[in-house]
Design an enzyme around this catalytic site. Sequence first.
Site, PDB file in Angstrom:
ATOM      1  N   SER A  31       0.868  -1.181   0.000  1.00  0.00           N
ATOM      2  CA  SER A  31       0.000   0.000   0.000  1.00  0.00           C
ATOM      3  C   SER A  31       0.902   1.228   0.000  1.00  0.00           C
ATOM      4  CB  SER A  31      -0.871   0.000   1.262  1.00  0.00           C
ATOM      5  OG  SER A  31      -1.485   1.261   1.433  1.00  0.00           O
ATOM      6  N   TYR A  47      -1.263  -1.279  10.283  1.00  0.00           N
ATOM      7  CA  TYR A  47      -1.365  -1.455   8.825  1.00  0.00           C
ATOM      8  C   TYR A  47      -0.108  -0.884   8.150  1.00  0.00           C
ATOM      9  CZ  TYR A  47      -3.591  -1.243   4.161  1.00  0.00           C
ATOM     10  OH  TYR A  47      -3.922  -1.409   2.830  1.00  0.00           O
TER      11      TYR A  47
HETATM   12  N1  LIG Z   1      -8.713  -0.711  -1.846  1.00  0.00           N
HETATM   13  C1  LIG Z   1      -7.675   0.093  -1.699  1.00  0.00           C
HETATM   14  O1  LIG Z   1      -7.776   1.301  -1.942  1.00  0.00           O
HETATM   15  C2  LIG Z   1      -6.345  -0.444  -1.251  1.00  0.00           C
HETATM   16  C3  LIG Z   1      -5.270   0.445  -1.168  1.00  0.00           C
HETATM   17  C4  LIG Z   1      -4.023  -0.043  -0.775  1.00  0.00           C
HETATM   18  C5  LIG Z   1      -3.856  -1.374  -0.502  1.00  0.00           C
HETATM   19  N2  LIG Z   1      -4.923  -2.228  -0.589  1.00  0.00           N
HETATM   20  C6  LIG Z   1      -4.675  -3.646  -0.289  1.00  0.00           C
HETATM   21  O2  LIG Z   1      -5.233  -4.439  -1.316  1.00  0.00           O
HETATM   22  C7  LIG Z   1      -5.647  -5.693  -0.783  1.00  0.00           C
HETATM   23  C8  LIG Z   1      -7.088  -5.939  -1.140  1.00  0.00           C
HETATM   24  O3  LIG Z   1      -7.868  -4.874  -0.631  1.00  0.00           O
HETATM   25  P1  LIG Z   1      -9.396  -4.657  -1.013  1.00  0.00           P
HETATM   26  O4  LIG Z   1      -9.614  -3.196  -1.046  1.00  0.00           O
HETATM   27  O5  LIG Z   1      -9.772  -5.483  -2.178  1.00  0.00           O
HETATM   28  O6  LIG Z   1     -10.084  -5.213   0.327  1.00  0.00           O
HETATM   29  P2  LIG Z   1     -11.433  -6.055   0.550  1.00  0.00           P
HETATM   30  O7  LIG Z   1     -12.443  -5.677  -0.460  1.00  0.00           O
HETATM   31  O8  LIG Z   1     -11.768  -5.905   1.988  1.00  0.00           O
HETATM   32  O9  LIG Z   1     -10.948  -7.549   0.257  1.00  0.00           O
HETATM   33  C9  LIG Z   1     -10.003  -8.142   1.100  1.00  0.00           C
HETATM   34  C10 LIG Z   1      -9.858  -9.591   0.728  1.00  0.00           C
HETATM   35  O10 LIG Z   1      -8.917 -10.208   1.640  1.00  0.00           O
HETATM   36  C11 LIG Z   1      -9.494 -11.384   2.151  1.00  0.00           C
HETATM   37  N3  LIG Z   1      -9.006 -11.703   3.482  1.00  0.00           N
HETATM   38  C12 LIG Z   1      -8.981 -10.901   4.571  1.00  0.00           C
HETATM   39  N4  LIG Z   1      -8.490 -11.569   5.628  1.00  0.00           N
HETATM   40  C13 LIG Z   1      -8.197 -12.826   5.191  1.00  0.00           C
HETATM   41  C14 LIG Z   1      -7.654 -13.977   5.803  1.00  0.00           C
HETATM   42  N5  LIG Z   1      -7.320 -13.995   7.101  1.00  0.00           N
HETATM   43  N6  LIG Z   1      -7.475 -15.089   5.054  1.00  0.00           N
HETATM   44  C15 LIG Z   1      -7.813 -15.083   3.749  1.00  0.00           C
HETATM   45  N7  LIG Z   1      -8.314 -14.029   3.110  1.00  0.00           N
HETATM   46  C16 LIG Z   1      -8.512 -12.909   3.830  1.00  0.00           C
HETATM   47  C17 LIG Z   1     -10.974 -11.100   2.152  1.00  0.00           C
HETATM   48  O11 LIG Z   1     -11.701 -12.318   2.099  1.00  0.00           O
HETATM   49  P3  LIG Z   1     -12.581 -12.920   3.278  1.00  0.00           P
HETATM   50  O12 LIG Z   1     -12.717 -11.850   4.338  1.00  0.00           O
HETATM   51  O13 LIG Z   1     -13.831 -13.299   2.618  1.00  0.00           O
HETATM   52  O14 LIG Z   1     -11.777 -14.088   3.728  1.00  0.00           O
HETATM   53  C18 LIG Z   1     -11.151 -10.352   0.847  1.00  0.00           C
HETATM   54  O15 LIG Z   1     -11.244 -11.249  -0.233  1.00  0.00           O
HETATM   55  C19 LIG Z   1      -5.378  -5.617   0.711  1.00  0.00           C
HETATM   56  O16 LIG Z   1      -4.139  -6.229   1.002  1.00  0.00           O
HETATM   57  C20 LIG Z   1      -5.335  -4.133   0.982  1.00  0.00           C
HETATM   58  O17 LIG Z   1      -4.581  -3.800   2.124  1.00  0.00           O
HETATM   59  C21 LIG Z   1      -6.154  -1.790  -0.949  1.00  0.00           C
END
Ligand SMILES: NC(=O)c1ccc[n+]([C@@H]2O[C@H](COP(=O)([O-])OP(=O)(O)OC[C@H]3O[C@@H](n4cnc5c(N)ncnc54)[C@H](OP(=O)(O)O)[C@@H]3O)[C@@H](O)[C@H]2O)c1
Length: 267
Positions: free
Chosen positions: A157, A170
């Site tokens: 991130s 985080y």
């Molecule tokens: N969206 C953004 O703007 C943004 C920016 C910077 C970085 N990121 C990073 O991008 C990644 C995805 O983010 P997102 O925005 O798509 O978030 P999201 O919509 O909340 O999706 C997160 C995913 O991670 C899975 N997950 C969480 N805990 C888990 C565990 N213990 N075991 C297995 N799977 C797990 C969730 O699945 P379940 O809960 O169903 O298991 C879900 O599929 C993350 O690493 C986040 O930090 C996102």
Amino acid sequence: MTDRTTETSWEVERAFGLAGRRAIVTGASRGIGRTVAIGLARAGADVALVGRDEAALAETADLVRQARPSAAVSVHRCDVRDTASVRRCVAAVEDEGPVDVLVNNAGLNIRKKALETSEADWQTVVDTDLKGAFFMAQEVGRGMVARGRGSIINVSSVGGHVALRTGVAYAAAKAGVIQMTKVLALEWGPHGVRVNGIAPWYFRTPLTDPLLADPAYLRDVLDRTPLGRVGEVTELIGPVVFLASDASSYVNGHTLFVDGGMSVYGF
Ligand SMILES: NC(=O)c1ccc[n+]([C@@H]2O[C@H](COP(=O)([O-])OP(=O)(O)OC[C@H]3O[C@@H](n4cnc5c(N)ncnc54)[C@H](OP(=O)(O)O)[C@@H]3O)[C@@H](O)[C@H]2O)c1
């Protein structure tokens, strides 16, 4: 020695294509993981979808099949915080065939100020975002190193690089992912395995939707973003396909900031 500067046969479709490759995407049940899984399949890869919510993973599998009906798709329940679960999951995927690409995307955040962050909060975030990513990489990397090929993409991130008021655990975990990426690249590069990362800024997903729904918060984000908008999740497909494919064959240990220019902003 061959003079490569006269090479005229380089094919863009072949370089960026993933036909015949198998990819694992963690956190594929929604958000970035779901979108990236669909994108990898569109680029030609077969995909193994990993997460805790099997029903939501099955919905992603349907979308992948819609995107490319010939794609082989499998669903694997796994909690990345639990190394035994990670081992079982990777063994099940490898039973179906060798893995060429890992997108280490599963992650979460608990947004609290430093003085309010409990030990349990710290552990949940670091175990998911850093420990989970490492042991998934280790388990998949073991096979890749043995086979002498593979590409791992760790999702960090912008908050792992610049200081944001979005939670210290985080920030520490995502900074750890960037450094872990470099060390794995160093150790596994000699074995033909590349390890890179992406560092997104704000993309609209279930993780960020509640935050971006607040007009003041959104204004603040946009004011810090040279492109003046948040990212569309599909804009992460290109960077991930690039890092997964032979198009990036000499890129190793790098974290690509996909941030509309946010991280160059100096105030
Ligand atoms: N969206 C953004 O703007 C943004 C920016 C910077 C970085 N990121 C990073 O991008 C990644 C995805 O983010 P997102 O925005 O798509 O978030 P999201 O919509 O909340 O999706 C997160 C995913 O991670 C899975 N997950 C969480 N805990 C888990 C565990 N213990 N075991 C297995 N799977 C797990 C969730 O699945 P379940 O809960 O169903 O298991 C879900 O599929 C993350 O690493 C986040 O930090 C996102």
